[in-house]
Design an enzyme around this catalytic site. Structure first.
Site, PDB file in Angstrom:
ATOM      1  N   ASP B 353       0.853  -1.184   0.000  1.00 32.63           N
ATOM      2  CA  ASP B 353       0.000   0.000   0.000  1.00 32.63           C
ATOM      3  C   ASP B 353       0.884   1.227   0.000  1.00 32.63           C
ATOM      4  O   ASP B 353       2.051   1.157   0.383  1.00 32.63           O
ATOM      5  CB  ASP B 353      -0.805   0.040   1.312  1.00 32.63           C
ATOM      6  CG  ASP B 353      -2.047  -0.786   1.208  1.00 32.63           C
ATOM      7  OD1 ASP B 353      -2.492  -1.017   0.075  1.00 32.63           O
ATOM      8  OD2 ASP B 353      -2.569  -1.194   2.262  1.00 32.63           O
ATOM      9  N   ASP B 694      -4.898  -2.950   4.871  1.00 31.34           N
ATOM     10  CA  ASP B 694      -5.495  -2.546   6.135  1.00 31.34           C
ATOM     11  C   ASP B 694      -7.017  -2.644   6.102  1.00 31.34           C
ATOM     12  O   ASP B 694      -7.639  -2.905   7.097  1.00 31.34           O
ATOM     13  CB  ASP B 694      -5.044  -1.130   6.518  1.00 31.34           C
ATOM     14  CG  ASP B 694      -5.067  -0.182   5.335  1.00 31.34           C
ATOM     15  OD1 ASP B 694      -5.792  -0.476   4.370  1.00 31.34           O
ATOM     16  OD2 ASP B 694      -4.377   0.836   5.379  1.00 31.34           O
ATOM     17  N   ASP B 698      -9.413  -5.674   1.832  1.00 33.58           N
ATOM     18  CA  ASP B 698      -8.121  -6.257   1.508  1.00 33.58           C
ATOM     19  C   ASP B 698      -8.035  -7.715   1.932  1.00 33.58           C
ATOM     20  O   ASP B 698      -7.148  -8.427   1.499  1.00 33.58           O
ATOM     21  CB  ASP B 698      -6.991  -5.487   2.211  1.00 33.58           C
ATOM     22  CG  ASP B 698      -6.785  -4.128   1.599  1.00 33.58           C
ATOM     23  OD1 ASP B 698      -7.149  -3.961   0.420  1.00 33.58           O
ATOM     24  OD2 ASP B 698      -6.285  -3.228   2.294  1.00 33.58           O
TER      25      ASP B 698
END
Lengths: 291, 1001
Positions: B353, B694, B698
């Protein structure tokens, strides 16, 4: 983390194996080229050759350091064991009086055992020693000089000497079997602290004594003369004759098991080791069958 | 767009049939039997709670404990040992039935083997349970509270007590406690990023704006956060029935495969079991054809199996892994699943990310433009000063606007904290500006107090500016100061002059051009740019008492003076560029996956090195060569920035091509669902993929990845549940430290296994030679167990503490199909080189002990049957002495002890040589790993205790051993060490040679 195993068909697997065994492209046999195989074989030849040589060398060094006459340690043999003859695969003497084939082999074994005790052999090889004391033969100037052995008269075993007519030998035919008892050889062992020693036999359990009946010991009292000690080892004491005691069961009850225990009666000898049932004693089963 | 995808995602699995968003307040009250003013009654709430269950997500269904336990009992080598135990009992049964003298030996042996299996099983189970517990405690750390109206009173309740129909109040900073239909809002914004990945906060109101419940504005979702404002709402879904709950349950549908280390260990178990069974069967056949009794042959078979199986090894591996897991936890990598420790080490692609992981997750002023010049600001985590030139008058004016035209405030009571750590009430850009001003100017609140605000127009999306009017702190200057900030082009429109070096100059086309260039440049760096202007209101027109009215705007808002631009970005964490370059040298591809704008994403990627300075994307090349994008050779571009929209239209082949052809990839504007597609794409390339995440959405990607990494701070519970690892500080750099540890443990496990396998040969050879040469048994089965589970355990764990031999982050990730944990070289070197040497050493001791007691080596050959006969109590030795059975047995035990001691002594040498695989021991240092010495001392200590302390317990078959026999094997130990040094020397001298290929494991 999911990953499926690649599925291969049977043919592919086979082809892979074939390529592994002989891969014509890279000229590999079992995954190695000829040179590689050569090197690896040479390597292992040298490597294991070296290890074998090293092992042989250490063994040789070991043998050089070991005294060939007396072992370095004898702590395990502080109490000598005892054994019976005839010796079979088990510690049994069991036979049928009327069936000669059941005791014939005992007789033969005893004859074989007593062969070296024949008077002719004894007279030729061994010396007459003074009975009643240790027959010590210290090394004077030269170490490890050959030692003389003391004579043992086979006839001292009386009816158990097996010298009578062939049919009556050792009393088996009459249902009065003889069993020979011997004390294990231990180098430089002096039993009995200079006092006379003897072997006594009895039923293992006292209450069975009556059924076991009378026993006769030869030499009388089961005595072992001190002159047969010490033993100097098989290298210097070549003709050593091991003293033997015989026990004859005169009227043991037939058709039942008797558990007999004989012990060596000597001062300073402990024959009550819990773990070693044969230290200074011997136990065996006797069974006389009658039709 | 992203919400739509969630909808599709959810709807394909479970239809959401809800019309709560369409209903009016009254209808809602009726539907849920509640009242907006009074809430539910406690009794009614209890009823509903009993019906619906608590408002919490059901954790994924766990394997029943008993199943886990039984798995440990039959996994790995346990089966072989159970077979051994079964054989022991069978032979006990037969011997017992035959009335043999000592049948109980085999009974005990069977019991001991079963005990070994059960104890190691319990140990492994305990280890696993312990690591699971860490996670369990972790997720329960923060109990959530909710403000509820019940029985007409406001109450704080634990969030899991909420029921449908409850009226809850939320305010900025709260986590939404359930799915809520909003009935009253005031400036409410929610952060839906955990649900959709959209990082921009979204406003919420009471209006029904969309047919789709997921798109409408009047519903706030469970587990998202309220960023600012307040709201009141009716709970419409709780627990697993919430949107999040439904998505979380989807994640459990994604399969969970085996970890690389599990595959490696399985491979190793097969290998060893294969060796054990084939040697066992081979010698069973040999012994039967040598006319041994079947029963004896079976007993040999048990011995061979026990000798071959490294009983303690799996426990050792578990301990080593959990030691590393502990070490990683200290470095902020919390590993949920022990095996993930190594998976991280074999990672070849990290999909990371951006926000929060690569960046600091806070807007920070990065650049300033004034006096026709761009200045850079410090964006590090702990800035205390700003180094750019602050002497210009323009800066003074600009700083004033920045300070005054800002509604953000520090929460009180944080004066002692560093500026960057203080909590601010306000949106991200204003926070950035506030902190920036505080760092440069000092006490901002004091400046604001001295420049009293008289009027203010807050930012809104139609105006795109924010304005306020202040008195000035200059006593001689009675003018009001109007300050304004906003979208640069909008601000510029309102200006007629521009301040250059403190002087107002007319804004001509040349100056406007300069503005445009600066604006484009800052925007091109992916930064959010704000323009600032001001105007001193003439004193005569606007006297002290002038009534400013923000609705009628009775003051000028044009012909202002433009002062400057400030641009902000969420800057990369300072440790990240280093970590990325480490990944690069470690052969790990870092792929950025973000929901952000491609330009921002690319800028961050460039600044952290995910896209290196020299590489170009297809677009860059097209621009440089001045040709259309289509005509550029795509293969020439090393970097790629892929937009989520493009990704959507790509076929799998096209995606594979992108992943294959470009070494530096950024995925921008992607949804969490696309993350799953990207992960699958990487896995198709044969890569071991680590994925960070997070959000709740996901979790499928986290599950799918070889190793899912959840964020400890920003991560949702669902993500943490799905992940294999939790990153406590959300920092990308921690992943790289984790990779390093993972690689190290792989190397060290190799060493541990090599160490453990070696002595198996020294345990096996006695059996083979016993069978073939009929010598007295050199080592007992129980004695072997004492080596495997006694002396060898601590040393093999100690190898886990070994430092790396070379920079492990300078080599490529291991190739899963080629670099095996246990390869041919390792097995061959351990078994056929060191193992054989150890056997020779141990046999020398054995023969020495027998020779010095009266049995010379030649006498020992072929004696087995008579030696073991119970009836022979006058067994003659080499000197003519006669031995009873027990005297021989005791000697045999002394032989066992001597053999055991020799193996132990040589294992010390083995332990030392296993410290390195390539380097000399002297390069590695003998004393750097202190634990090795603990291992050596424990090994010798345990051996001393067994020989001298327990030497009188007959069942253990140890006897006190004469002291000199401890040293017989020492020359062989030295030989082992010298031999291994020579091996390593040749490996270092002749890399790539035949020797290197065959001897390096």
């Amino acid at each position: 983390m999911a990953r499926d195993k690649q599925k291969r068909s049977c043919g592919q697997v086979l082809a892979e194996w074939r390529a592994f065994v002989w891969d014509p492209r890279s000229r590999q046999v079992l995954g190695r080229t000829a040179t590689s195989w050569g090197l690896i074989l040479l390597f292992y030849l040298l490597f294991y050759g070296f290890l074998a040589g090293l092992f042989a060398l250490t063994m040789w060094v070991l043998l050089q350091t070991v005294d060939p006459h007396v072992p370095k340690y004898q702590d395990r043999l502080a109490t000598p064991g005892m054994m019976i003859r005839p010796r079979t695969e088990t510690l049994d003497v069991a036979f049928n009086v009327s069936a000669a084939e059941t005791w014939q082999h005992y007789v033969r074994l005893l004859h074989d055992f007593l062969e070296p005790y024949n008077d002719s052999v004894q007279a030729a090889r061994n010396a007459a020693c003074r009975p009643g004391r240790y027959h010590e033969q210290p090394d004077e100037a030269v170490p490890n000089v050959p030692k003389r052995a003391c004579r043992f008269a086979r006839s001292a075993l009386g009816p158990c000497a097996g010298l009578g007519p062939p049919g009556t030998a050792f009393g088996y035919a009459a249902g009065r079997p003889c069993v020979l008892l011997k004390v294990n050889r231990v180098i430089n062992y002096f039993p009995g602290e200079n006092k006379s020693i003897n072997v006594v036999c009895a039923a293992k359990r006292e209450e069975d004594a009556a059924r076991l009946g009378e026993m006769a010991m030869f030499p009388p009292n089961g005595t072992i003369d001190l002159m047969y000690f010490p033993y100097y080892g098989k290298r210097v004491h070549v003709n050593y004759t091991q003293p033997v005691v015989a026990v004859q069961f005169l009227n043991a009850t037939a058709n039942e098991d008797h558990h007999v225990e004989c012990r060596l009666n000597a001062a300073g000898l402990r024959a009550d080791d819990e773990r070693d049932k044969f230290a200074g004693r011997v136990a065996f089963r006797l069974r006389i069958n009658r039709d | 767009i992203q919400l739509l995808e969630v909808t599709q995602h959810v709807e394909t699995h479970k239809h959401i049939k809800s019309d709560d968003h369409k209903l009016s307040t009254e209808e809602l009250e009726e539907k849920y039997g509640t009242s907006i003013s009074k809430g539910l009654s406690s009794a009614r709430a209890a009823e509903i709670l009993a019906r619906d269950g608590p408002n919490s997500l059901t954790p994924p269904k766990a394997t029943p404990e008993i199943v886990k336990f039984l798995k440990q009992m039959v996994g790995g080598f346990s089966i072989l040992l159970w077979i051994g135990a079964a054989f022991s009992w069978i032979s006990f049964g037969i011997q017992f039935a035959q009335g043999a003298e000592s049948p109980f030996d085999n009974l005990y042996l069977g019991v001991v083997l079963a005990l070994v299996v059960i104890l190691t099983g319990i140990f492994a189970y305990y280890q696993e349970a312990k690591s699971t517990n860490i996670m369990a405690s972790f997720s329960k750390m923060i109990p959530q509270q909710a403000l509820v109206i019940r029985d007409a009173e406001k109450k704080e309740l634990p969030a899991d007590q909420l029921v449908v129909g409850d009226i809850v109040e939320i305010k900025g900073g709260d986590r939404i406690p359930a799915d809520i239909r909003l009935i009253f809002t005031q400036g409410c914004k929610v952060d839906n990023s955990s649900l959709t990945g959209e990082s921009e906060p979204q406003s919420r109101s009471c209006d029904f704006t969309h047919e789709n419940p997921l798109e409408t504005r009047n519903i706030a979702f469970y587990s998202t956060t309220c960023v600012e404002g307040t709201a009141t709402g009716i709970v419409i879904n709780t627990g697993d029935r919430t949107i999040i709950g439904r998505i979380a349950s989807l994640a459990s549908g994604v399969g969970n495969g085996k970890t690389p280390i599990a595959i490696e260990i399985e491979h190793f178990v097969y290998l060893v079991a294969g060796v054990a069974i084939s040697i066992g069967v081979l010698f069973f056949i040999i012994s039967v054809s040598m006319r041994y009794k079947i029963l004896d042959s079976i007993i040999f078979l048990i011995g061979i199996i026990v000798a071959n199986v490294p009983e303690g090894l799996l426990a050792t591996v578990t301990v080593s892994l959990s030691l590393t897991a502990k070490r990683m936890a200290k470095k902020n990598c919390l590993v949920k699943n022990l095996e993930a420790v190594e998976t991280l080490g074999s990672t070849s692609i990290i999909c990371s990310d951006k926000t929060g992981t690569l960046t600091q997750n806070r807007m920070t002023v990065a650049h300033l433009w004034f006096d026709d010049q761009i200045y850079s600001a410090d964006t590090s985590e702990d800035q205390t000063t700003q180094p750019f030139d602050q002497s210009s008058q323009t800066w003074t004016a600009l700083s004033k606007i920045v300070t005054l035209c800002n509604r953000a405030e520090f929460r009180p009571g944080q004066e002692n904290l560093p500026v960057m750590k203080r909590v601010v009430v306000g949106d991200a850009s204003e926070t950035a500006l506030l902190k920036f001003a505080e760092v440069v100017l000092g006490d901002v609140m004091d400046i604001r107090a001295r420049n009293k605000k008289v009027a203010e127009i807050p930012f809104n999306s139609t105006n795109k500016f924010q304005l306020s009017i202040h008195e000035t702190d200059d006593r001689n200057d009675k003018r009001f100061l109007l300050v304004m900030k906003g979208a640069p082009e909008r601000i510029l429109e309102r200006c007629s002059t521009i301040m250059i070096n403190g002087k107002e100059e007319p804004l001509d086309s040349e100056k406007a051009e300069a503005f445009q260039t600066a604006y484009m440049e800052l925007g091109g760096m992916g930064e959010r740019v704000l323009g600032f202007c001001h105007l001193y209101l003439p004193e005569n027109e606007f006297p002290d008492t002038y009534p400013f009215d923000t609705d009628s705007m009775n003051f000028p808002t044009s012909n202002l003076c433009f002062v400057g631009l400030l641009s902000m970005i969420d800057p990369p964490r300072s440790t990240v560029p280093d970590a990325v370059s480490k990944c690069r040298s470690a052969g790990i591809k870092v792929i950025m996956v973000t929901g952000d704008h491609p330009i921002t994403a690319k800028a961050i990627a460039k600044s952290v090195g995910i896209i290196s300075a020299t590489s170009e994307t297809v677009e860059d090349m097209a621009k440089r060569l001045n040709v259309p994008v289509e005509r550029v050779d795509r293969r020439q571009a090393t970097a790629a920035v892929v937009n989520g929209m493009e990704l959507k239209d790509m076929s799998l082949q096209q995606l594979d091509e992108v992943l294959c052809n470009h070494s530096e990839i950024v995925f921008a504007r992607t949804s969490p669902q696309q993350k799953l597609i990207i992960v699958e794409g990487c896995q198709r390339q044969g890569a071991v993929v680590a994925v960070t995440g997070d959000g709740v959405n996901d979790s499928p990607a986290l599950k799918k990845a070889d190793i899912g990494i959840a964020m400890g701070i920003a991560g949702s519970d669902a993500a943490k549940n799905a992940a294999d690892m939790v990153l406590l500080d959300d920092n990308f750099a921690s992943i790289v430290t984790g990779v390093e540890e993972g690689r190290l443990i792989f190397d060290n496990l190799k060493k541990t296994i090599a160490y453990t396998l070696t002595k198996n040969i020294a345990e096996l050879c006695p059996f083979l030679i016993y069978i073939i040469a009929s010598i007295p048994m050199p080592i007992g089965t129980i004695t072997i167990l004492f080596i495997d589970l006694g002396t060898d355990i601590i040393p093999s764990v100690a190898l886990a503490y070994e430092k790396a031999e070379s920079d492990i982050m300078n080599r490529r990730p291991r190739n899963k199909s080629k670099d095996r944990l246990v390869n041919e070289q390792l097995a061959v070197y351990s078994y056929l080189h060191i193992g054989i040497m150890q056997s020779v050493g141990a046999f020398v001791t054995y023969f020495t002990v027998y020779a010095e007691q009266g049995f010379l080596p030649t006498t020992l050959l072929g004696v087995r049957v008579n030696w073991e006969s119970n009836a022979i109590n006058d067994f003659e030795d080499s000197y003519g002495q006669e031995w009873t059975k027990y005297q021989r047995t005791y000697l045999q035990w002394t032989g066992y002890t001597a053999f055991f001691v020799s193996i132990t002594i040589q294992q010390v040498a083995d332990l030392i040589i296993r410290k390195t695989r390539r380097n000399s021991i002297f390069q590695q240092g003998l004393f750097r790993n202190k634990v090795i010495w603990v291992g050596i001392f424990s090994q010798i200590g345990i051996a001393l205790i067994l020989t001298y302390g327990l030497g009188h317990v007959t069942a253990l078959n140890f006897t006190p051993l004469r002291f000199q026999y401890w040293f017989v094997a020492v020359p062989f130990a030295i030989l082992i060490w010298v031999y291994d040094e020579v091996r390593k020397l040749f490996i270092r001298r002749y890399p790539g040679s035949w020797w290197d290929k065959n001897m390096y494991y």
